[in-house]
Design an enzyme around this catalytic site. Structure first.
Site: not given
Ligand code: GLU
Length: 498
Positions: A255-258, A271
């Protein structure tokens, strides 16, 4: 299949397009194209607090880049529009009202403070967060009184209190859910917007969606959706919950955060725009993402989209989540560059990458260096470190120490440079094929290893350790520049020795 297949990709525009979302879109698109069906892009913007301007542009960019065409969407139009949920509010109101009128939903006036108290109580009782259904059996006069107090009004679904909901997933078969675990979810919020659940069901129904292929994080919503279809008396589309991409180490969702890392320690891009900027080829990325969770077969790693369309079978998708094999993409991208791109095409793709890195790209030099680096790069951006120096007008020579190869001294490094200079001055024509043999001979005659001599010269002309093959580099930067840089190195070595 009697009905014409209609599938949708339904992203919420809450941020830049993620590679996991792109993979979901690819599977939908392959499925639609395989069945000669229709591929729809629908924008699910019902959570206005999370709306990010520009996110829709990035979704379209991702489709353009990867080369997937869209049949119906906000920009393409179609007979089932509007394709943006915020433009369909009257429809959701109408169907929320229908549910209330048919005793399948109810108005609720619980305030957020009250919901917090309910949750605190539930927590103390060891229950998961939720709502106590206090609005479910209000009399009409109670309802009017609560509304008159100016409380926020929402519509909640009357979830069955007992029994089981069975969802048939195309990949998993029957999945059973105990209804006691399901809540009376909000369908229409007090701001007049529907929740995801209501809007998604109403739209899938009225857009004649036949198949839903979505990430398996939505599996928990499937029984809610099944109950909604039941309440409306509508047929539920066929449904499949796709495996999601995990970090390369297999832990946690990508994910964007991981943050995950590839084998060489580089951060895994998440992305879609990062893939573009890093110089992954759209055709390699498409191929790679297609082959995660689903397998093209016959051990084939590199295939044409048309062939994937022919073979694609949703039932053959492996439902388990898989670690994201980013190293395979690096390898595959290099293979595409080597095997699928001709030199002119590669030059064309490298230009914007080099320009974005700040180089003024001379066409002749670019065309000259492409054959030499073609087999040496995996991402297009690898060309920046490897060959960017060729386009630089300023030149900072390497230190004296950097010129001295293993088992060489400063003195014989100087000697090697002087001998090379003398020989190169004489060589004509100045072409890679004409330079190598005499230079090897020189090394042999003077007792240097070819690797030592070439290493020193590489440092001299490029001022870096990793560069394209030496003689190609020399020819691309030109004879005059080559000789000037060797003279500069000679000066540096002389100063170092004195
Ligand atoms: N808007 C949801 C999402 O962003 C769509 C889920 C679905 O396909 O039903 O993932």
């Amino acid at each position: 299949m009697t009905d014409k297949v209609r599938v949708r990709f339904a992203p919420s525009p809450t941020g830049p397009m993620h590679v996991g979302g792109l993979r979901t879109a690819i599977f939908n698109w392959l499925f639609a194209r395989h069945h000669g069906g229709t591929f729809i892009l629908r924008i699910e913007d019902t959570d206005q607090s999370r709306y990010v301007p520009g996110a829709v542009d990035l979704i379209y960019n991702a489709f353009d880049w990867i080369g997937m065409d869209i049949d119906e969407s906000p920009r393409h139009g179609g007979d089932f529009g509007p394709y943006v949920q915020s433009e369909r509010l009257p429809l959701y109101h109408e169907w929320a009202r229908w549910l209330v009128e048919h005793d399948k939903a109810y108005y609720d006036y619980t305030t957020s403070e009250e919901l917090e108290i309910i949750n605190d109580q539930r927590k103390r009782q060891g229950l998961p967060p939720g709502y106590d259904r206090r609005g479910r059996n209000l009399t009409e006069s109670e309802r009017i009184r609560l509304k008159a107090e100016g409380r926020p009004e929402v519509v909640r679904f009357k979830m069955p209190l007992y029994g089981e909901t069975v969802v048939t997933d195309l990949m998993r078969g029957e999945v059973r859910f105990n209804n006691t675990t399901l809540q009376d979810l909000v369908l229409l919020k007090s701001d007049g917007y529907p929740t995801y659940h209501l809007a998604n069901i109403v739209d899938d129904h009225f857009m004649n969606i036949t198949h839903i292929l979505r990430a398996n994080e939505w599996l928990a919503s499937a029984p809610i959706h099944a109950q909604l279809y039941e309440a409306f008396g509508w047929d539920m589309p066929e449904i499949a919950h796709l495996p999601v991409l995990l970090n390369p180490n297999g832990e946690g969702k990508l994910s964007k955060r991981s943050v995950g890392f590839d084998a060489s320690g580089k951060r895994v891009p998440v992305l879609v725009q990062e893939y573009q900027e890093l110089g992954y080829l759209p055709e390699a990325t498409m191929n790679f993402l297609t082959n995660i969770g689903w397998t093209f077969g016959d051990g084939i790693e590199m295939f044409e989209v048309e062939d994937a369309i022919k073979r694609f079978d949703i039932k053959a998708v492996n439902p388990s989540n898989s670690a994201y094999p980013i190293d395979k993409l690096n390898w595959l991208n290099g293979k595409y560059i080597r095997e699928k791109l001709d030199e002119a095409d590669l030059a064309k793709r490298l230009r914007p990458i080099l320009e974005a890195a700040g180089f003024v790209v001379d066409e002749q030099k670019l065309v000259g260096i492409v054959p030499a680096i073609k087999s040496r790069i995996e991402r297009l951006t690898d060309a920046i470190d490897m060959a960017g120096f060729i386009f630089r007008s300023d030149f900072t020579p390497a230190s004296a120490e950097a010129h001295i190869e293993k088992q060489m001294t400063a003195e014989n490094t100087l000697k090697a440079l002087e001998l090379s200079l003398a020989l190169l001055e004489e060589l004509d024509p100045f072409e890679p094929s004409q330079l190598e043999a005499p230079m090897r001979q020189l090394a042999k005659d003077r007792g240097f290893k070819a690797g030592q001599l070439f290493g020193t010269l590489r440092t001299s002309v490029s001022a870096q350790q990793v560069a394209p093959p030496l003689f190609d580099t020399m020819v691309v930067i030109g004879k005059d520049t080559t000789l000037a840089r060797i003279r500069l190195s000679i000066e540096i070595m002389k100063q170092f020795i004195n």
